[in-house]
Design an enzyme around this catalytic site. Structure first.
Site, mmCIF file in Angstrom:
data_model
loop_
_atom_site.group_PDB
_atom_site.id
_atom_site.type_symbol
_atom_site.label_atom_id
_atom_site.label_comp_id
_atom_site.label_asym_id
_atom_site.label_seq_id
_atom_site.Cartn_x
_atom_site.Cartn_y
_atom_site.Cartn_z
ATOM 1 N N SER A 138 0.797 -1.381 -0.285
ATOM 2 C CA SER A 138 0.115 0.326 -0.165
ATOM 3 C C SER A 138 0.979 1.414 -0.289
ATOM 4 C CB SER A 138 -0.681 0.269 1.609
ATOM 5 O OG SER A 138 -0.268 0.053 2.659
ATOM 6 N N LYS B 274 -6.911 3.455 9.547
ATOM 7 C CA LYS B 274 -5.423 4.485 8.511
ATOM 8 C C LYS B 274 -5.654 6.211 8.853
ATOM 9 C CE LYS B 274 -3.178 1.294 5.690
ATOM 10 N NZ LYS B 274 -3.171 0.480 3.976
#
Length: 826
Positions: free
Chosen positions: A702, A745
């Site tokens: 990611s 996140k």
């Protein structure tokens, strides 16, 4: 044939002991310079000692016969190896004793018994004959040392110790002590005592070779003291053995008398303890098959002697069987409203967890015999997983037990040890049920992801039966060796991450994830729970200490950096301790903690926004990472130097993350004209990508978007928009793929002060789990391609989902989920 040897101590003692005058006259005879040498096995004769020896070897018999017919003087020298039949001269000691042959007797078996008297120490100078026996030139040795007060005291001490040794040795006559005490010469005393000591040959030879009288006496004192200690230890052991035997005989007699009394009373020999065990078996209401085993063991116990170790083993086993809650249950509180009120009272938010417990109660109302669920709470530390289990037990009206599985490596910790082992006990599951005194408690298996495995077995494999509703009704502990029904137990497990849990065990768990808390949630938790709790624990009245909302926010943002509230609670406790100290020093007025005076209690601010510090620097992009302890922000830094087109990666990166960096560089190079980058720049430059916090391992796909943006920012000398973070996987064809851990996140971005987050379009659906107050603070840009992500990072594009941001679903703090099974940390 027998060989020359020293006679036994009892027979030696029968020999008449010479007086001091006789010994002195014997030592004054003239000894020839050359004598026959008789090798001795395990015997050292000292000057002044008269002793019999038995001669068996042919050459030694001839030597005795020749000496008896001749001068009657010979040398006695010990063999180094007693097993040698014909020792060579080099295999004999060099120091021996000159002796006089006093008597010879021949036996019918061919052996000779000789009586010899030791005269002087000698040193063998040279062997002059080896056949039929040894002869050698000798040198007479004299004792060294002058008579002094110290020698006299040492002599007296040795005689005193030797007297104690005689008293403890029945084979030594008491007259021996009187004879030695009458000898004034220290040298003669030392030789006479040494001749009667039962010590190894090497130590006897050492005494013979010591010419210094003082040193000889000192060595004798040590050897005698050692012998006395050995005798004392032996007597102590013998006394203890006799005492134990007497105690056992006494107990046996008393028990026989007790047995006779009980027979007279008509009790048939049954002791009260056995009757009590039988009553406990009846009261336990065991299943029939278990009761049959218990009664069989009770009958065995009646025939086992009390002194037998097996008696204790069987008694302990029956005690465990009768103390377990075979038929004891607590009645569930099935009122869903009451349960909801209890859960709300103990924990803020956590709606999904509370909803699951209420559903369980609803099912129990409709189907009372339903099996208990196996729940697994997964989330960062400090999010309330363990305390939630206690609240669930209170809401249900059940007993609560907690088992910490962190560091458990032995399968026997779960299943127990078999009774064949000394000190065997049941496993932790059975012990917890005994502690709870109920067969349907709430059992919390804490830190299930910290289980280990070694040569003693795999505890996680043992838990497969425990946590399977289809199997745990017949769970069998190795120690009990009978089935116990665990189906009524409500098992709850906790973990920080799912990945370490084996797949077979994970499949049996109903996973409920707890994400990190937002600032608003932490503020509410602190005001409702943490501040009152710390005031009580530190003895500070709640009305005398007030935290303003701004002060708590400052603590959250400036003094803690976590997904949970554990560090927040510790920080609040520090403030309470400071206030408690002030009150003990006489300050009684009400204290209000504000952002302005917070440093007086906690010192300077600990954390600052790194996003602000790195804003406006080309080559730096802010990424978002997922970790088992919650979300984090990480920075991707890129720099260029003169070189030949190489790529250097640092920061403890994993293989997947390194591949993402290679893909990012390949995309930038292949699209250099489109991005406004000189293609020749790559040929004459090396690129270095670094992810700070190099001590922490990082991996996952990611980070691809952040790496592409950092490289583009570097090579175009264009800084990324301030307070902008991003996440997403990239492909070489320019696509941005979805990633996991979106809620964690986003919460990390909010904690760090990020105002814009770039996400893959396919992750737009995951914002439904993000709390409303976070969605209101952050602008989300959704991209499908790398080109869109670069434009959004530089403030020139990106699609904003205004509808989802404006009206998100009611937040379910602590119950967020990741969109995929991505287990990477970046």
């Amino acid at each position: 044939m027998t060989t020359e040897q020293h006679k036994e101590r009892d027979r030696d003692s029968d020999e008449p002991q010479p007086s001091a005058a006789e010994v002195g006259r014997a030592l004054e005879v003239e000894i020839p310079a050359e004598v026959a040498i008789l090798p001795m096995r395990n015997v050292t004769l000292f000057p002044g000692i008269t002793a019999p020896v038995v001669i068996g070897r042919e050459g030694s018999v001839r030597l005795i016969e020749d000496v008896w017919r001749g001068e009657k003087f010979l040398g006695l020298v010990a063999q180094r190896d007693p097993a040698e039949e014909r020792p060579r001269p080099e295999r004999l000691y060099t120091v021996g004793t000159a002796a006089r042959l006093l008597q010879v007797q021949r036996h019918t078996d061919g052996t000779v018994r000789a009586l010899v008297q030791g005269l002087r120490r000698i040193a063998v100078v040279q062997y002059v004959q080896q056949e039929p026996y040894l002869r050698a030139r000798i040198q007479l040795l004299r004792d060294v040392g002058e008579l002094s007060t110290e020698v006299e005291r040492l002599q007296a001490y040795v005689i005193q110790q030797f007297g104690k040794l005689i008293a403890h040795t029945p084979l030594m006559p008491a007259e021996l002590f009187l004879a030695i005490s009458s000898i004034p010469s220290p040298a003669m005393v030392s030789d006479l005592i040494a001749g009667h000591l039962n010590v190894p040959l090497a130590e006897r030879q050492e005494l013979l070779e010591l010419l210094d009288v003082k040193a000889r006496l000192a060595r004798l004192g040590f050897l005698i003291t050692r012998e006395l200690e050995v005798i004392e230890i032996g007597q102590k052991i013998q006394s203890e053995v006799q005492s134990e035997m007497a105690k056992g005989q006494r107990e046996y007699i008393l028990r026989q008398q007790l047995k006779a009394i009980q027979q007279e009373l008509g009790e048939g020999g049954e002791v009260a303890g056995l009757r009590e065990l039988e009553e406990q078996i009846v009261a336990a209401r065991m299943p029939p098959e278990v009761e049959q085993v218990a009664r069989h063991q009770l009958e065995r116990l009646k025939t086992i002697p009390v002194a037998s170790p097996e008696h204790t083993v069987v008694t302990t086993y029956l005690d465990w069987l009768t103390s377990l809650p075979w038929a004891v249950t607590t009645e569930d509180t099935l009122d869903t409203r009451h349960a909801q009120a209890v859960l709300d009272e103990d924990h803020f938010d956590l709606e999904r967890i509370k909803e699951r417990i209420v559903e369980f109660l609803a099912v129990r109302q409709l189907k009372p015999d339903s099996k208990g669920p196996i729940l697994c709470f997964v989330g960062p530390p400090g999010t309330g997983k363990t305390s939630l289990g206690r609240s669930i037990a209170r809401a249900l009206g059940r007993k609560f037990v907690r088992l910490s599985l962190g560091g458990v490596r032995d399968e026997a910790e779960i299943r127990g040890h078999r009774r064949t082992y000394i000190g065997a006990l049941p496993g932790r599951i059975i012990q917890a049920l005994r502690q709870a005194k109920s067969r349907n408690p709430v059992c919390l298996l804490d830190e299930i992801d910290k289980l280990g495995m070694d040569f003693r077995g795999d505890p996680s494999a043992a838990l497969l039966e425990v946590l399977d509703p289809e199997q745990n009704a017949t769970f069998t502990d190795h120690y009990l060796d009978v089935p116990f029904d665990l189906s009524a137990v409500m098992f709850i497990t906790t973990a920080n991450a799912l990945e370490p849990i084996p797949p077979a065990l994970r499949d049996r768990l109903e996973v409920l994830e707890l994400s990190g808390y937002t600032e608003e949630e932490k503020l509410a938790i602190a005001q409702r729970y943490l501040v009152p709790k710390q005031c009580r624990e530190n003895g500070v009245p709640e009305d005398q200490l007030v935290f303003t909302s701004q002060a708590i926010r400052e603590i959250i943002n400036g003094y803690t950096r976590e997904a949970g509230v554990r560090q927040l609670e510790r920080t609040l406790a520090r403030v309470c301790r400071k206030v408690a100290r002030r009150r003990t020093e006489g300050v009684q007025e009400r204290i209000v903690v504000t952002p302005q005076n917070l440093s007086e209690f906690l010192g300077p601010r600990q954390f600052f926004s790194e996003v602000a510090e790195r804003a406006g620097i080309p080559g730096v992009a802010t990424g978002l990472a997922w970790t088992p302890t919650g979300g984090e922000i990480l920075f991707v830094e890129a720099t260029r130097m003169r070189g030949k087109g190489g790529l250097l990666l640092t920061g403890h990166l994993g293989e997947v993350m390194k591949e993402s960096a290679q893909a990012a560089l390949s995309y930038v190079r292949s699209n250099a004209p489109l991005l406004g980058i000189d293609e020749e720049l790559f040929e004459r430059s090396d690129i270095h990508i670094h992810v700070p916090a190099g001590a922490i391992a990082k991996d996952g796909p990611s980070a691809g978007v952040a790496m592409v943006v950092a490289l583009t920012s570097l090579l175009t000398n264009t800084p990324v928009q301030p307070y902008t973070a991003m996440t997403g996987e990239i492909t070489l064809r320019g696509k941005v793929l979805p990633v996991g851990g979106i809620k964690e996140k986003v919460l990390a971005a909010a904690r760090a002060g990020v105002t814009t987050v770039i996400l893959p379009s396919h992750n737009e659906k995951d914002l439904v789990d993000v709390p409303k107050e976070v969605l209101e603070k952050i602008r989300f840009l959704f991209v499908d391609t790398i080109h869109e992500a670069i434009a959004a990072a530089f403030g020139r594009g990106g699609r904003q989902n205004t509808q989802d941001v404006a009206e998100p679903r009611q937040p379910l703090s602590g119950t967020g989920r990741r969109a995929s099974s991505c287990a990477s940390s970046f």
